[in-house]
Design a protein around this motif. Structure first.
Motif, PDB file in Angstrom:
ATOM      1  N   THR A 158      59.611  40.054  35.045  1.00 48.37           N
ATOM      2  CA  THR A 158      59.780  41.502  35.145  1.00 48.37           C
ATOM      3  C   THR A 158      61.200  41.899  34.780  1.00 48.37           C
ATOM      4  OG1 THR A 158      60.420  41.449  37.497  1.00 48.37           O
ATOM      5  CG2 THR A 158      58.065  41.589  36.998  1.00 48.37           C
ATOM      6  N   ALA A 187      59.876  47.338  38.140  1.00 45.37           N
ATOM      7  CA  ALA A 187      58.898  46.369  37.643  1.00 45.37           C
ATOM      8  C   ALA A 187      58.797  45.164  38.564  1.00 45.37           C
ATOM      9  CB  ALA A 187      59.268  45.924  36.228  1.00 45.37           C
ATOM     10  N   GLY A 202      55.370  43.227  39.575  1.00 43.96           N
ATOM     11  CA  GLY A 202      55.106  41.837  39.217  1.00 43.96           C
ATOM     12  C   GLY A 202      54.754  40.988  40.418  1.00 43.96           C
ATOM     13  N   LEU A 249      56.568  42.250  32.178  1.00 45.80           N
ATOM     14  CA  LEU A 249      56.394  43.628  32.643  1.00 45.80           C
ATOM     15  C   LEU A 249      57.748  44.323  32.620  1.00 45.80           C
ATOM     16  CD1 LEU A 249      54.142  43.176  35.833  1.00 45.80           C
ATOM     17  CD2 LEU A 249      53.420  43.483  33.463  1.00 45.80           C
ATOM     18  N   ASP A 258      59.566  48.310  33.311  1.00 46.72           N
ATOM     19  CA  ASP A 258      59.264  49.609  33.894  1.00 46.72           C
ATOM     20  C   ASP A 258      59.615  50.775  32.974  1.00 46.72           C
ATOM     21  OD1 ASP A 258      62.017  49.636  34.066  1.00 46.72           O
ATOM     22  OD2 ASP A 258      62.094  49.556  36.257  1.00 46.72           O
ATOM     23  N   LEU A 309      53.617  44.292  28.851  1.00 41.76           N
ATOM     24  CA  LEU A 309      53.173  45.602  29.322  1.00 41.76           C
ATOM     25  C   LEU A 309      54.381  46.468  29.579  1.00 41.76           C
ATOM     26  CD1 LEU A 309      50.370  44.913  31.997  1.00 41.76           C
ATOM     27  CD2 LEU A 309      50.078  45.814  29.695  1.00 41.76           C
ATOM     28  N   GLU A 310      54.330  47.694  29.078  1.00 41.18           N
ATOM     29  CA  GLU A 310      55.342  48.680  29.422  1.00 41.18           C
ATOM     30  C   GLU A 310      54.650  50.045  29.499  1.00 41.18           C
ATOM     31  OE1 GLU A 310      57.350  50.064  25.216  1.00 41.18           O
ATOM     32  OE2 GLU A 310      58.185  48.312  26.213  1.00 41.18           O
ATOM     33  N   LEU A 349      51.905  50.601  35.716  1.00 35.01           N
ATOM     34  CA  LEU A 349      51.976  49.139  35.766  1.00 35.01           C
ATOM     35  C   LEU A 349      51.066  48.588  36.860  1.00 35.01           C
ATOM     36  CD1 LEU A 349      55.780  48.331  35.304  1.00 35.01           C
ATOM     37  CD2 LEU A 349      53.939  48.030  33.640  1.00 35.01           C
ATOM     38  N   THR A 384      47.662  46.183  36.061  1.00 33.41           N
ATOM     39  CA  THR A 384      47.626  44.829  36.600  1.00 33.41           C
ATOM     40  C   THR A 384      46.568  44.682  37.691  1.00 33.41           C
ATOM     41  OG1 THR A 384      49.511  45.419  38.028  1.00 33.41           O
ATOM     42  CG2 THR A 384      49.991  44.250  35.980  1.00 33.41           C
TER      43      THR A 384
END
Length: 377
Positions: free
Chosen positions: A245, A250, A254, A316, A318, A344-345, A358, A362
Motif C-alpha cells: 500500500t 491505503a 490493505g 493499492l 489511495d 488499484l487506485e 478501495l 477489495t
C-alpha cells in the motif's frame, strides 16, 4: 482451486452465496445512509464539543471492529491518538471476551464500543469501568441488544447498528462486508463533531454514492473482463497475495483486505506499506514463492497435482500516482523476479470517497474468491 467459470454465472454465484456476502458488499452504500440517519436520531449530529478528547479508545470483537479502529486512526491522523483495546479470554466467544481500560484512561478520554453482536458481557463491564473513571462512552450495537440496553445505565450513548434496508436485525447478515460501514459511519459523524476528522453529511452522501457506483461496477452481473473485483479475484487464484500500500489511507484498506481474505476466503495474505514492503517481502519474491520456483522434479507428472502457490503483488494507492512515489520501484522489484502485479487506485474525490472505493473493490474481490473457491470444492 478457483472455479473461474462461476464468476460469470450470476445464478450459480447466488446459489453458492449462502451467507449473503455479495448482498452485504452491495448494500454498503445503503448502510452508510441508514447509519447516518441513526446517528442523527441518536443526537450525535447535534453534539457541541467542549474540546477534543485526549485519546480515543475502541473496543469490540472481530474483523469489522479491528477495521473500524484502523480506519479511524488513519483518518484522525495527528489530531488525536486512536487505540484499539485488544480482548483477552479463553475463546473467541461473546461470553468469554474481556477488555480492560489502560491505567491512564480518565475523564478527558472517549471510549467507543463497536459490535455486530451486542451480547458481550465484557463490553458492558468495560462501559461500567469507563463510567467509574469518568470516560465518555458511545456504543454502536444492534438495537435492543443487551449492550445497547446497558449503556443507558452508565450514562453513555447507544446508536443502533444499521441493518439492510427493509430488513429486521439478522445476525447472519452482520458477518458480511456491509457490517464495517454500519459500525464505522456513526463514529465518523461523532468524530466530525468533536473536530478529529471531516465527515460532514454531504461527505457521507458522496461516500454512499461512491459505494453504490463501485457496487454497480463490481456486481455479479458484470463480466470478469470489465469487473475490477472479479478480475482481482481471478488474478489471485492459487497465489500468495502480497498487499503493498501507498498513502496514509491505503494502509488500513490493505490490512483489511488481508484480513477478509483470510476470514472469508481462507486465503493467507501479507500486507505492508511502501517503501518498507520492499525489504520486508523481497525475500519472498526470490524464494520458494517466486514465480519461477519449482522445488520438485522437472519430469514428475503434474496433471493431477495442485499448482504451487506463487506470490502476487497487489499494489493499492489511495490516490493517483504523482510526486514522490515508491510505486515504480515496487513494480521494478516485482517484475525483476517475474512476479505478477495487480494495481488499484481510486477515482478522484475526497479522502473518504477514495478509501470507500478501495474498501469496496477489495471486499468484493474477497467475496468472489471465497465463492469461487467454494464452488470448486
Amino acid at each position: 482451486m478457483l472455479d473461474e467459470s462461476l464468476l460469470d454465472d450470476p445464478e450459480a454465484l447466488a446459489r453458492v452465496d449462502r451467507r449473503g456476502l455479495l448482498r452485504g458488499a452491495a448494500e454498503s452504500g445503503a448502510r452508510v445512509r441508514t447509519a447516518a440517519r441513526h446517528a442523527a436520531e441518536a443526537g450525535l449530529a447535534e453534539i457541541k464539543a467542549e474540546g477534543r478528547p485526549r485519546a480515543v479508545l475502541i473496543a469490540g470483537p472481530g474483523t469489522a471492529a479491528a477495521g473500524v479502529a484502523d480506519l479511524l486512526a488513519a483518518l484522525a491522523g495527528a489530531a488525536c491518538p486512536v487505540t484499539r483495546l485488544h480482548s483477552s479470554g479463553v475463546a473467541p466467544a461473546p461470553g468469554a471476551l474481556r477488555w480492560t481500560l489502560p491505567g491512564w484512561a480518565g475523564s478527558v478520554d472517549l471510549l467507543l464500543l463497536v459490535t455486530t453482536d451486542g451480547s458481550e458481557p465484557g463490553l458492558a463491564l468495560l462501559a461500567e469501568q469507563a463510567y467509574r473513571r469518568g470516560c465518555t462512552v458511545v456504543a454502536v450495537a444492534p438495537q435492543n441488544s443487551p449492550l445497547s440496553e446497558s449503556i443507558g445505565g452508565v450514562h453513555g450513548l447507544a446508536v443502533p447498528m444499521a441493518t439492510a434496508p427493509y430488513e429486521e436485525y439478522d445476525e447472519s447478515a452482520t458477518a458480511g462486508p456491509g457490517a464495517l460501514w454500519a459500525l464505522l459511519t456513526p463514529l465518523l459523524v461523532l468524530l466530525d463533531r468533536v473536530g478529529l476528522l471531516t465527515a460532514s453529511p454531504d461527505t457521507l452522501r458522496l461516500v454512499a454514492d461512491r459505494l453504490d457506483r463501485t457496487a454497480e461496477r463490481c456486481g455479479p452481473a458484470i463480466a470478469t473482463y470489465s469487473n475490477p473485483a472479479k478480475m482481482l479475484a481471478s488474478e489471485l487464484a492459487d497465489s500468495l497475495p502480497l498487499v503493498w500500500t501507498e498513502g496514509q489511507y491505503a494502509g488500513p484498506a490493505g490490512r483489511r483486505f488481508a484480513a477478509v481474505l483470510a476470514e472469508l476466503a481462507g486465503r493467507p495474505a501479507l500486507s505492508a506499506e511502501l517503501p518498507e514492503a520492499l525489504p520486508a517481502h523481497g525475500v519472498l519474491l526470490a524464494g520458494a514463492f517466486a514465480a519461477g520456483a519449482d522445488p520438485g522434479d522437472f519430469f514428475r507428472d503434474r496433471v493431477d497435482e495442485p499448482q504451487p502457490m506463487h506470490a502476487r503483488v497487489v499494489l493499492l494507492r489511495d490516490r493517483p500516482t504523482g510526486g514522490l512515489s515508491a510505486a515504480p520501484t515496487a513494480r521494478e522489484l516485482a517484475l525483476s523476479h517475474d512476479t505478477a502485479i495487480s494495481e488499484l487506485e481510486p477515482e478522484e474525490g475526497s479522502e473518504l470517497e477514495n478509501l470507500a472505493e478501495l474498501l469496496a473493490i477489495t471486499d468484493f474481490a474477497a467475496v468472489y474468491l471465497a465463492l469461487a473457491s467454494a464452488g470448486r470444492s
